[in-house]
Write an enzyme that holds these catalytic residues in place. Structure first.
Site, PDB file in Angstrom:
ATOM      1  N   GLU A   1      49.178  69.601  87.823  1.00  0.00           N
ATOM      2  CA  GLU A   1      50.049  70.780  87.848  1.00  0.00           C
ATOM      3  C   GLU A   1      51.147  70.691  86.796  1.00  0.00           C
ATOM      4  O   GLU A   1      51.994  69.802  86.861  1.00  0.00           O
ATOM      5  CB  GLU A   1      50.693  70.928  89.231  1.00  0.00           C
TER       6      GLU A   1
ATOM      7  N   GLU B   1      54.195  78.198  97.939  1.00  0.00           N
ATOM      8  CA  GLU B   1      54.922  76.933  97.979  1.00  0.00           C
ATOM      9  C   GLU B   1      56.353  77.194  97.520  1.00  0.00           C
ATOM     10  O   GLU B   1      56.643  77.299  96.336  1.00  0.00           O
ATOM     11  CB  GLU B   1      54.289  75.873  97.074  1.00  0.00           C
TER      12      GLU B   1
END
Length: 287
Positions: free
Chosen positions: A154, A248
């Protein structure tokens, strides 16, 4: 008419609790009733979680599980401290085993470094850190393959890491590591800061895109900011994305997490409001 996709909506435990622990399992029915298909467990302290009970409860609720990582300085596989590199690799390997145990198809996050590691250093040091990172990523990817798990690298924004900020950088790291178990995990909040064109970045990632954390421009409730959601959806359709879209963000962050993510104010009227409105938005936008 746009091509139909099968995309599940998920929510990270970061939204509700940090660190997530067995005492927080009462949140699972709430997550299901809010409209989510997936609970994404942020593995901050694995020993605080009764994993057998988690598997049982989510199965009863028909909730799937995905796992994400939490990477502080002692879990940095590119650190100049050999003990920290080992601790970071051991953590990733443990999370791979937990992913297999919980049925998560993936483990994702900024696997390459520690969140908050932002410096200007000599090119030689950057090269050495990258070499350490690649060495450990290859070990982790081999282990992931053995357990049937994929790893999602990520990119984070420039305020949280100096190593991998863009999809291009992540794809270059994945290519250099040269292992099929390494894929890309995209967080649209970070991409909004670093990418010139988020849909174009999605198209560039193509079939290497493993996981999407579909977060708003301010990490608030999805659909309330300025992200180009229809264009993001179209790009995901075009590449045939069949993964999850996961909220998130941080409803009640710990002091350490608040510092790392620079969360200084409430991001919605309430955590429950953010969760329920986020799920409704995902269902409208992506299914």
């Amino acid at each position: 008419m746009r091509k139909q996709t099968t995309i599940q909506a998920g929510i990270s435990t970061f939204v509700y609790a940090s660190p997530f622990k067995t005492a927080d399992f009462h949140l699972l029915p709430k997550i299901k009733s809010a409209g989510y298909d997936i609970v994404e467990v942020a593995v901050e302290q694995a020993g605080l979680i009764d994993w057998d009970l988690l598997v049982s409860m989510t199965a009863d609720l028909d909730l799937d599980i995905t796992l994400s990582g939490a990477f502080g300085p002692r879990r940095d596989i590119s650190s100049d401290n050999a003990a920290f590199r080992k601790e970071g690799l051991d953590y990733i390997l443990a999370c791979i085993r937990l992913a297999e145990k919980t049925g998560s198809p993936l483990f994702g996050g900024p696997l390459y470094s520690a969140v908050g590691k932002t410096r200007i250093v000599l090119a030689e040091q950057k090269q050495q850190e990258r070499a350490w990172c690649l060495e450990n990523l290859r070990i982790a990817a081999t282990a992931a393959a053995d357990h049937g798990i994929l790893l999602g690298v990520e990119p984070l924004n420039r305020f949280e890491t100096d190593m991998i900020n863009t999809v291009d950088q992540a794809l270059a790291l994945i290519a250099e590591a040269g292992h099929p178990s390494l894929r890309l995990s995209l967080d649209t909040f970070h991409a909004n800061i670093e990418e010139k064109d988020i849909p174009a970045a999605i198209r560039k990632a193509g079939n290497l895109l493993l996981h999407v954390q579909a977060n708003e421009s301010d990490r608030g409730t999805p659909g309330t900011g300025h992200l180009p959601w229809p264009a993001i959806r179209e790009a995901l359709d075009e590449i045939g994305y069949r993964g999850a879209v996961v909220l998130e963000t941080f409803g009640e962050p710990s002091e350490e997490l608040a510092r790392a993510a620079c969360i200084w104010r409430p991001l919605a009227g309430s955590t429950d409001e953010m969760a329920t409105e986020g799920a409704a938005f995902y269902k409208r936008m992506f299914t």
